[in-house]
Design a protein around this motif. Structure first.
Motif, PDB file in Angstrom:
ATOM      1  N   GLY A  57       0.757  -1.119   0.412  1.00 55.01           N
ATOM      2  CA  GLY A  57       0.161   0.187   0.081  1.00 55.01           C
ATOM      3  C   GLY A  57       0.803   1.391   0.087  1.00 55.01           C
ATOM      4  O   GLY A  57       0.266   2.102   0.438  1.00 55.01           O
ATOM      5  N   GLN A  58       2.422   1.338  -0.290  1.00 58.82           N
ATOM      6  CA  GLN A  58       3.266   2.113  -0.293  1.00 58.82           C
ATOM      7  C   GLN A  58       3.734   3.071  -1.289  1.00 58.82           C
ATOM      8  O   GLN A  58       4.103   1.866  -2.225  1.00 58.82           O
ATOM      9  CB  GLN A  58       3.382   2.319   1.284  1.00 58.82           C
ATOM     10  N   SER A  71       8.792   2.980  -7.125  1.00 61.78           N
ATOM     11  CA  SER A  71       8.138   1.990  -6.334  1.00 61.78           C
ATOM     12  C   SER A  71       6.972   1.522  -5.532  1.00 61.78           C
ATOM     13  O   SER A  71       6.511   3.087  -5.264  1.00 61.78           O
ATOM     14  CB  SER A  71       9.012   1.091  -5.871  1.00 61.78           C
ATOM     15  N   TYR A  72       5.610   0.977  -6.050  1.00 59.88           N
ATOM     16  CA  TYR A  72       4.430   1.680  -5.434  1.00 59.88           C
ATOM     17  C   TYR A  72       4.026  -0.370  -5.473  1.00 59.88           C
ATOM     18  O   TYR A  72       4.077  -1.001  -6.731  1.00 59.88           O
ATOM     19  CB  TYR A  72       3.660   1.541  -6.602  1.00 59.88           C
ATOM     20  N   ASN A  73       3.403  -0.879  -4.199  1.00 62.42           N
ATOM     21  CA  ASN A  73       2.997  -1.904  -3.917  1.00 62.42           C
ATOM     22  C   ASN A  73       1.870  -1.773  -3.324  1.00 62.42           C
ATOM     23  O   ASN A  73       1.877  -1.446  -2.898  1.00 62.42           O
ATOM     24  CB  ASN A  73       3.912  -2.532  -2.624  1.00 62.42           C
ATOM     25  N   ARG A  74       0.986  -2.864  -4.236  1.00 60.69           N
ATOM     26  CA  ARG A  74      -0.315  -2.586  -4.396  1.00 60.69           C
ATOM     27  C   ARG A  74      -0.588  -4.350  -3.718  1.00 60.69           C
ATOM     28  O   ARG A  74      -0.852  -5.450  -5.160  1.00 60.69           O
ATOM     29  CB  ARG A  74      -0.840  -2.252  -4.915  1.00 60.69           C
ATOM     30  N   ASP A  75      -0.599  -4.808  -2.242  1.00 59.19           N
ATOM     31  CA  ASP A  75      -1.173  -5.468  -2.017  1.00 59.19           C
ATOM     32  C   ASP A  75      -0.418  -6.828  -2.244  1.00 59.19           C
ATOM     33  O   ASP A  75      -0.923  -7.755  -2.656  1.00 59.19           O
ATOM     34  CB  ASP A  75      -2.750  -5.836  -1.729  1.00 59.19           C
ATOM     35  N   GLY A  76       1.346  -6.599  -1.908  1.00 61.28           N
ATOM     36  CA  GLY A  76       2.055  -7.564  -3.076  1.00 61.28           C
ATOM     37  C   GLY A  76       1.991  -7.271  -4.448  1.00 61.28           C
ATOM     38  O   GLY A  76       3.325  -8.130  -4.697  1.00 61.28           O
TER      39      GLY A  76
END
Length: 200
Positions: A57-58, A71-76
């Motif tokens: 989520g960050q 970088s963007y982590n959308r729920d894995g």
């Protein structure tokens, strides 16, 4: 000129093991032929390292010399972009968001079961790498701002060209039927007192 060097989509595992590279695309044309294999390995190494450390989520940006890794982590499901320092941050994250949206449209949740690197083929990522070299393509607000700036430049050129032909703005104001007597008086008074109308 701004430059995107690489885009990656990874599966980030919550248990702390190395992320799996689902798809990646890179443009290494700025590097020498013999440097390219090393640069590609370095991109994979940095990509895994950054993706491993970004919480779900960050969004994060990591600076390395003249490059930034966004970088963007959308729920894995994690997207990374390797860009030069001049690529606008908002455009970068807009691009990463679009990449994740397109990836999920194409593959759904199949990425959750992938165990090996580069298991999927996805031509869209290479196309995005080429298309979004211009940050305005990724960020519609930036594109609108650029169009407004171009319109403003044309407007200034038009006024300047009228004045260059020897026509004085003062005589135009006096002859204008569009301006009331009060507006004409205001223009003259303003010009005398504080020069607020000199931009015209």
């Amino acid at each position: 000129m701004v430059k995107i060097t690489a885009l990656m989509v990874l599966k980030c595992r919550p248990e702390g093991s190395d992320p799996v590279i689902l798809v990646n695309a890179s443009d290494l044309s700025n590097f020498g032929f013999f440097q390219r294999p090393s640069v590609k390995e370095f991109i994979v190494f940095v990509g895994r390292t950054v993706a491993k450390r970004i919480p779900p989520g960050q969004r994060q940006s990591v600076q390395h010399e003249e490059y930034k890794v966004h970088s963007y982590n959308r729920d894995g499901l994690c997207a990374l972009g390797f860009m030069d320092d001049h690529y606008p941050v908002r455009s970068a994250f807009s691009l990463l968001n679009q990449v994740l949206d397109e990836y999920q449209k194409n593959f759904g949740d199949s990425w959750k079961t992938v165990q090996d690197d580069n298991a999927q083929q996805w031509p869209y990522l290479s196309e995005a790498l080429t298309k979004f070299q211009d940050p305005a393509e990724a960020d519609k607000l930036l594109k609108i701002q650029r169009e407004l700036d171009e319109t403003k430049i044309i407007l200034h050129k038009t006024i300047d060209s009228v004045l260059e032909r020897g026509v004085k703005l003062d005589s135009l104001v006096e002859k204008s039927s569009d301006l009331s007597a009060a507006s004409q008086m205001f223009y003259k008074q303003a010009k005398k007192t504080n020069q607020c109308c000199t931009i015209l």
